[in-house]
Design a protein around this motif. Structure first.
Motif, PDB file in Angstrom:
ATOM      1  N   GLU A   1       0.858  -1.183   0.000  1.00 13.56           N
ATOM      2  CA  GLU A   1       0.000   0.000   0.000  1.00 13.56           C
ATOM      3  C   GLU A   1       0.894   1.232   0.000  1.00 13.56           C
ATOM      4  O   GLU A   1       1.927   1.247   0.679  1.00 13.56           O
ATOM      5  CB  GLU A   1      -0.862  -0.010   1.262  1.00 13.56           C
ATOM      6  N   VAL A   2       0.534   2.242  -0.774  1.00 16.31           N
ATOM      7  CA  VAL A   2       1.261   3.510  -0.726  1.00 16.31           C
ATOM      8  C   VAL A   2       0.688   4.297   0.451  1.00 16.31           C
ATOM      9  O   VAL A   2      -0.428   4.807   0.393  1.00 16.31           O
ATOM     10  CB  VAL A   2       1.115   4.308  -2.035  1.00 16.31           C
TER      11      VAL A   2
ATOM     12  N   VAL B   1      12.139  -1.802   5.719  1.00 20.02           N
ATOM     13  CA  VAL B   1      11.612  -1.515   7.050  1.00 20.02           C
ATOM     14  C   VAL B   1      10.871  -2.746   7.567  1.00 20.02           C
ATOM     15  O   VAL B   1      10.116  -3.384   6.823  1.00 20.02           O
ATOM     16  CB  VAL B   1      10.638  -0.317   7.020  1.00 20.02           C
ATOM     17  N   ARG B   2      11.097  -3.059   8.844  1.00 19.79           N
ATOM     18  CA  ARG B   2      10.350  -4.121   9.505  1.00 19.79           C
ATOM     19  C   ARG B   2       9.833  -3.615  10.847  1.00 19.79           C
ATOM     20  O   ARG B   2      10.513  -2.872  11.551  1.00 19.79           O
ATOM     21  CB  ARG B   2      11.231  -5.345   9.740  1.00 19.79           C
ATOM     22  N   VAL B   3       8.614  -4.039  11.193  1.00 19.26           N
ATOM     23  CA  VAL B   3       8.024  -3.649  12.464  1.00 19.26           C
ATOM     24  C   VAL B   3       6.957  -4.681  12.811  1.00 19.26           C
ATOM     25  O   VAL B   3       6.374  -5.308  11.923  1.00 19.26           O
ATOM     26  CB  VAL B   3       7.416  -2.227  12.377  1.00 19.26           C
ATOM     27  N   ASP B   4       6.716  -4.876  14.096  1.00 19.43           N
ATOM     28  CA  ASP B   4       5.631  -5.764  14.493  1.00 19.43           C
ATOM     29  C   ASP B   4       4.325  -5.242  13.885  1.00 19.43           C
ATOM     30  O   ASP B   4       4.051  -4.044  13.965  1.00 19.43           O
ATOM     31  CB  ASP B   4       5.524  -5.811  16.015  1.00 19.43           C
ATOM     32  N   PRO B   5       3.527  -6.116  13.256  1.00 21.58           N
ATOM     33  CA  PRO B   5       2.291  -5.640  12.622  1.00 21.58           C
ATOM     34  C   PRO B   5       1.410  -4.813  13.542  1.00 21.58           C
ATOM     35  O   PRO B   5       0.730  -3.874  13.085  1.00 21.58           O
ATOM     36  CB  PRO B   5       1.600  -6.940  12.196  1.00 21.58           C
ATOM     37  N   SER B   6       1.418  -5.123  14.836  1.00 20.45           N
ATOM     38  CA  SER B   6       0.592  -4.359  15.776  1.00 20.45           C
ATOM     39  C   SER B   6       1.086  -2.921  15.949  1.00 20.45           C
ATOM     40  O   SER B   6       0.338  -2.058  16.428  1.00 20.45           O
ATOM     41  CB  SER B   6       0.565  -5.059  17.141  1.00 20.45           C
ATOM     42  N   ARG B   7       2.335  -2.656  15.534  1.00 25.82           N
ATOM     43  CA  ARG B   7       2.908  -1.321  15.701  1.00 25.82           C
ATOM     44  C   ARG B   7       3.010  -0.558  14.377  1.00 25.82           C
ATOM     45  O   ARG B   7       3.620   0.510  14.326  1.00 25.82           O
ATOM     46  CB  ARG B   7       4.294  -1.428  16.356  1.00 25.82           C
TER      47      ARG B   7
ATOM     48  N   LEU C   1       6.022   2.704   1.453  1.00 27.10           N
ATOM     49  CA  LEU C   1       5.188   1.597   0.996  1.00 27.10           C
ATOM     50  C   LEU C   1       5.111   0.587   2.134  1.00 27.10           C
ATOM     51  O   LEU C   1       6.130   0.285   2.760  1.00 27.10           O
ATOM     52  CB  LEU C   1       5.786   0.933  -0.248  1.00 27.10           C
ATOM     53  N   VAL C   2       3.927   0.062   2.403  1.00 30.16           N
ATOM     54  CA  VAL C   2       3.787  -0.819   3.562  1.00 30.16           C
ATOM     55  C   VAL C   2       2.862  -1.984   3.268  1.00 30.16           C
ATOM     56  O   VAL C   2       1.878  -1.866   2.542  1.00 30.16           O
ATOM     57  CB  VAL C   2       3.277  -0.019   4.788  1.00 30.16           C
TER      58      VAL C   2
ATOM     59  N   GLY D   1       3.934  -6.475   8.367  1.00 29.21           N
ATOM     60  CA  GLY D   1       4.809  -5.582   9.129  1.00 29.21           C
ATOM     61  C   GLY D   1       6.104  -5.269   8.403  1.00 29.21           C
ATOM     62  O   GLY D   1       7.152  -5.106   9.032  1.00 29.21           O
ATOM     63  N   VAL D   2       6.034  -5.169   7.076  1.00 29.89           N
ATOM     64  CA  VAL D   2       7.226  -4.845   6.292  1.00 29.89           C
ATOM     65  C   VAL D   2       6.897  -3.686   5.358  1.00 29.89           C
ATOM     66  O   VAL D   2       5.738  -3.418   5.040  1.00 29.89           O
ATOM     67  CB  VAL D   2       7.733  -6.055   5.470  1.00 29.89           C
ATOM     68  N   GLY D   3       7.947  -3.013   4.899  1.00 30.38           N
ATOM     69  CA  GLY D   3       7.728  -1.904   3.984  1.00 30.38           C
ATOM     70  C   GLY D   3       9.016  -1.408   3.382  1.00 30.38           C
ATOM     71  O   GLY D   3      10.100  -1.959   3.609  1.00 30.38           O
ATOM     72  N   LEU D   4       8.863  -0.347   2.598  1.00 27.16           N
ATOM     73  CA  LEU D   4       9.993   0.307   1.952  1.00 27.16           C
ATOM     74  C   LEU D   4       9.894   1.810   2.172  1.00 27.16           C
ATOM     75  O   LEU D   4       8.831   2.399   1.975  1.00 27.16           O
ATOM     76  CB  LEU D   4      10.001   0.034   0.446  1.00 27.16           C
ATOM     77  N   LEU D   5      11.007   2.401   2.577  1.00 29.76           N
ATOM     78  CA  LEU D   5      11.144   3.854   2.575  1.00 29.76           C
ATOM     79  C   LEU D   5      11.930   4.198   1.312  1.00 29.76           C
ATOM     80  O   LEU D   5      13.097   3.829   1.183  1.00 29.76           O
ATOM     81  CB  LEU D   5      11.889   4.329   3.822  1.00 29.76           C
ATOM     82  N   VAL D   6      11.277   4.865   0.379  1.00 34.48           N
ATOM     83  CA  VAL D   6      11.878   5.195  -0.916  1.00 34.48           C
ATOM     84  C   VAL D   6      12.209   6.681  -0.923  1.00 34.48           C
ATOM     85  O   VAL D   6      11.328   7.518  -0.727  1.00 34.48           O
ATOM     86  CB  VAL D   6      10.921   4.879  -2.073  1.00 34.48           C
ATOM     87  N   THR D   7      13.477   7.024  -1.143  1.00 37.66           N
ATOM     88  CA  THR D   7      13.865   8.427  -1.253  1.00 37.66           C
ATOM     89  C   THR D   7      14.580   8.654  -2.575  1.00 37.66           C
ATOM     90  O   THR D   7      15.336   7.802  -3.043  1.00 37.66           O
ATOM     91  CB  THR D   7      14.775   8.868  -0.085  1.00 37.66           C
TER      92      THR D   7
END
Length: 202
Positions: free
Chosen positions: A88-89, A109-115, A142-143, A148-154
């Motif tokens: 998802e954007v 990026v990784r984070v606990d899904p609850s967070r 993008l998440v 609980g994973v994503g991308l920070l694109v710059t």
């Protein structure tokens, strides 16, 4: 809005064939498909890696048979394997337009899904810091909330600008770990080939 991240792990001496296939034939097919909102292509020539990020109104639009074939043919042209990731954007910062040759950084990026909500709140507040960095052209998050994973694109005007901004990005990663329990497994460096992107969201 949704993003489909197509990663081709090819051969260095065939990577240009893969890029040519994407730009000369596949781009037209993707941009003409129902629900498409844009396509960004980038390459790591030294590593033989090509990334094509396509944007869609709905996640299912990017799985049409014709588009699947196009991805497979591009991977074959580059002599490599294809990995597809769906997101998802969630956030967008700055003007998402840059000239060919711009530097792109993809930070995992990784984070606990609850967070995930806390992580997105942190990034919404933190991303504007990048505006003060010389050469900043835009960024997005993008998440995949469930995983609980994503991308920070710059995106940066040039490699030099991306390198100079490294300290700011490092502080952002450190703050994200402390405030939202985020982990940043690694950052990938690419050169922008061509971009047609949708309007800002989030």
């Amino acid at each position: 809005m949704h993003a489909r991240v197509n990663i081709i792990f090819g051969e260095r001496d065939r990577v240009e064939d893969g890029v040519a296939r994407l730009e000369e034939a596949d781009r037209a097919a993707v941009e003409a498909a129902a629900g498409n909102r844009g396509l960004v292509t980038m390459v790591d020539r030294a590593g033989g890696v090509i990334v094509a990020v396509s944007y869609w109104d709905e996640s299912t639009h990017s799985s049409e048979a014709a588009l699947t074939r196009a991805r497979d043919i591009a991977a074959a042209a580059a002599g490599g394997d294809l990995v597809v990731e769906g997101y998802e954007v969630a956030l967008r910062e700055g003007a998402p337009v840059a000239a060919p040759g711009a530097a792109v950084r993809l930070t995992r990026v990784r984070v606990d899904p609850s967070r995930v909500p806390a992580a997105l709140e942190f990034l919404r507040d933190a991303l504007p810091r990048l505006r003060s960095c010389a050469g900043f052209a835009g960024g997005e998050v993008l998440v995949d909330r469930g995983a609980g994973v994503g991308l920070l694109v710059t995106v940066w005007a040039a490699d030099g600008a991306a390198e100079l901004a490294g300290a700011v990005l490092q502080r952002l990663r450190e703050d994200g770990a402390l405030r939202a329990g985020m982990a940043f497994p690694g950052t990938e460096a690419y050169v922008l080939v061509r971009a047609r992107v949708p309007a800002a969201t989030g």
